[in-house]
Write a protein that holds these residues in place. Structure first.
Motif, PDB file in Angstrom:
ATOM      1  N   PHE A 179       0.826  -1.205   0.000  1.00  0.00           N
ATOM      2  CA  PHE A 179       0.000   0.000   0.000  1.00  0.00           C
ATOM      3  C   PHE A 179       0.862   1.258   0.000  1.00  0.00           C
ATOM      4  O   PHE A 179       0.653   2.185  -0.794  1.00  0.00           O
ATOM      5  CB  PHE A 179      -0.920  -0.016   1.226  1.00  0.00           C
ATOM      6  N   SER A 180       1.854   1.290   0.891  1.00  0.00           N
ATOM      7  CA  SER A 180       2.671   2.498   1.030  1.00  0.00           C
ATOM      8  C   SER A 180       3.606   2.718  -0.149  1.00  0.00           C
ATOM      9  O   SER A 180       4.187   3.796  -0.284  1.00  0.00           O
ATOM     10  CB  SER A 180       3.483   2.438   2.327  1.00  0.00           C
ATOM     11  N   THR A 181       3.763   1.706  -0.999  1.00  0.00           N
ATOM     12  CA  THR A 181       4.588   1.885  -2.191  1.00  0.00           C
ATOM     13  C   THR A 181       3.901   2.794  -3.199  1.00  0.00           C
ATOM     14  O   THR A 181       4.555   3.566  -3.908  1.00  0.00           O
ATOM     15  CB  THR A 181       4.885   0.524  -2.846  1.00  0.00           C
TER      16      THR A 181
ATOM     17  N   TYR B  29     -10.330   4.785   5.973  1.00  0.00           N
ATOM     18  CA  TYR B  29     -10.835   4.495   7.317  1.00  0.00           C
ATOM     19  C   TYR B  29      -9.687   4.430   8.320  1.00  0.00           C
ATOM     20  O   TYR B  29      -9.800   4.913   9.452  1.00  0.00           O
ATOM     21  CB  TYR B  29     -11.627   3.185   7.325  1.00  0.00           C
ATOM     22  N   PHE B  30      -8.569   3.844   7.904  1.00  0.00           N
ATOM     23  CA  PHE B  30      -7.401   3.790   8.784  1.00  0.00           C
ATOM     24  C   PHE B  30      -6.870   5.196   9.072  1.00  0.00           C
ATOM     25  O   PHE B  30      -6.437   5.488  10.189  1.00  0.00           O
ATOM     26  CB  PHE B  30      -6.301   2.948   8.150  1.00  0.00           C
TER      27      PHE B  30
ATOM     28  N   ALA C  18      -0.350  -3.708  10.709  1.00  0.00           N
ATOM     29  CA  ALA C  18       0.892  -3.022  10.333  1.00  0.00           C
ATOM     30  C   ALA C  18       0.599  -1.825   9.444  1.00  0.00           C
ATOM     31  O   ALA C  18       1.234  -0.772   9.560  1.00  0.00           O
ATOM     32  CB  ALA C  18       1.825  -3.999   9.622  1.00  0.00           C
ATOM     33  N   MET C  19      -0.387  -1.975   8.563  1.00  0.00           N
ATOM     34  CA  MET C  19      -0.777  -0.884   7.672  1.00  0.00           C
ATOM     35  C   MET C  19      -1.336   0.287   8.475  1.00  0.00           C
ATOM     36  O   MET C  19      -1.000   1.452   8.224  1.00  0.00           O
ATOM     37  CB  MET C  19      -1.811  -1.402   6.672  1.00  0.00           C
ATOM     38  N   LEU C  20      -2.179  -0.001   9.472  1.00  0.00           N
ATOM     39  CA  LEU C  20      -2.731   1.048  10.330  1.00  0.00           C
ATOM     40  C   LEU C  20      -1.623   1.776  11.072  1.00  0.00           C
ATOM     41  O   LEU C  20      -1.610   3.013  11.141  1.00  0.00           O
ATOM     42  CB  LEU C  20      -3.721   0.449  11.327  1.00  0.00           C
TER      43      LEU C  20
ATOM     44  N   ASN D 183       2.813   7.970   9.839  1.00  0.00           N
ATOM     45  CA  ASN D 183       2.911   8.936   8.745  1.00  0.00           C
ATOM     46  C   ASN D 183       2.148  10.214   9.086  1.00  0.00           C
ATOM     47  O   ASN D 183       2.664  11.328   8.927  1.00  0.00           O
ATOM     48  CB  ASN D 183       2.371   8.302   7.460  1.00  0.00           C
ATOM     49  N   LEU D 184       0.919  10.070   9.573  1.00  0.00           N
ATOM     50  CA  LEU D 184       0.110  11.239   9.908  1.00  0.00           C
ATOM     51  C   LEU D 184       0.678  11.997  11.105  1.00  0.00           C
ATOM     52  O   LEU D 184       0.590  13.222  11.171  1.00  0.00           O
ATOM     53  CB  LEU D 184      -1.333  10.816  10.192  1.00  0.00           C
ATOM     54  N   ARG D 185       1.261  11.266  12.045  1.00  0.00           N
ATOM     55  CA  ARG D 185       1.829  11.917  13.229  1.00  0.00           C
ATOM     56  C   ARG D 185       2.900  12.923  12.831  1.00  0.00           C
ATOM     57  O   ARG D 185       3.013  13.999  13.418  1.00  0.00           O
ATOM     58  CB  ARG D 185       2.413  10.861  14.168  1.00  0.00           C
TER      59      ARG D 185
END
Length: 288
Positions: free
Chosen positions: A39-41, A191-192, A258-260, A266-268
């Motif tokens: 996902f993060s890729t 949602y995450f 792990a994705m959450l 990232n948001l932090r």
């Protein structure tokens, strides 16, 4: 054709066996772990901390809720906004390769006594679990995840006819197969992102009005929303759902947990970095 029909019949019968279900479940788990790890890729969460990003949020919402679904009237500004945006945190998912925004969601965060969640204003009577009603909790302890929107061109498959080039839609042929396989998980990422934003600021109770089939889809990855009322007619057939931190973190499959966490970290880092700014930013979420 006859051989293919026989093969299909055998395959269907195999999938119904206990071993077949086990194999199918294993394949689904591998797929989920694969998607979450990749996902993060291709995609990244973005906190809408300035006017430019918030305008992107409102444009996506207008495209989906006004132009496409006609849930709201078309506005000359091309921006879909409402009264709840004034006390909401907006998140986006950005497609890294094209730098296009692939979706948006908000967490409505009331802080004052007079501020309501959308579910309180429009659907409070649909909540039959009174012990989980938002009116029972302090304002800063609750939020509502709403206005999730994914642009049409990020919901397309390579096999679809490309009919949006005249209005600037992104041609799905420009995406790799792996990217296309990630796109159905944009909603999960949104949602995450909303959940991560809420967790960062100590929200204890979250609500959402959504279609039961979407709740079931979220259950596949381990997001176990608890239905707290019957299906009602609100922008289609929707029901009120509730989730808290134990329900979220206690049922997520490892790959998605792990994705959450990755989205949360990232948001932090996107919260204002200056100490005084961060203190002001956080203070608004801890009022009594």
């Amino acid at each position: 054709m006859a051989n293919q029909s026989i093969f299909d019949t055998i395959n269907k019968k195999f999938r119904r066996t206990r071993f077949g279900k086990l194999v199918s479940g294993y394949q689904q788990l591998r797929e989920a772990n694969y998607i979450s790890s990749h996902f993060s890729t291709y995609l990244e969460p973005v906190l809408a901390v300035d006017d430019t990003l918030r305008e992107s949020v409102y444009k996506i919402r207008h495209n989906v809720y006004c132009d496409e679904l006609a849930f709201e009237p078309v506005k000359e500004s091309g921006l879909e906004t409402d009264e709840f945006d004034a006390y909401s945190r907006h998140c986006l998912i950005r497609h890294i390769g094209s730098n296009e925004m692939a979706g948006t969601v908000r967490a409505v965060r009331p802080l004052e006594a007079h501020q309501q969640l959308p579910i309180e204003k429009y659907c409070l009577s649909s909540i039959t679990r009174e012990d989980l009603s938002p009116v029972r909790f302090k304002r800063h302890e609750i939020c509502e995840i709403s206005r999730l929107a994914v642009p049409k061109y990020f919901r397309r498959r390579r096999s679809d006819d490309f009919d949006g080039s005249a209005v600037g839609a992104i041609n799905p042929v420009t995406y790799s197969e792996t990217e296309l396989r990630c796109f159905p998980f944009i909603a999960v990422g949104l949602y995450f992102a909303a959940a991560a934003s809420a967790l960062e600021f100590g929200v204890k109770h979250a609500y959402v009005m959504m279609e039961p089939r979407l709740a079931r889809s979220m259950g596949y990855v381990g997001i176990k929303f608890q239905q707290i009322g019957p299906v009602v007619n609100y922008h289609g057939k929707r029901a009120p759902y509730y989730i808290n931190r134990p329900l979220l973190e206690g049922s997520l499959k490892p790959g998605f947990a792990a994705m959450l966490e990755e989205i949360r970290l990232n948001l932090r880092h996107q919260i204002p970095n200056m100490p005084e700014e961060k203190e002001d930013y956080l203070r608004q979420f801890i009022k009594d």
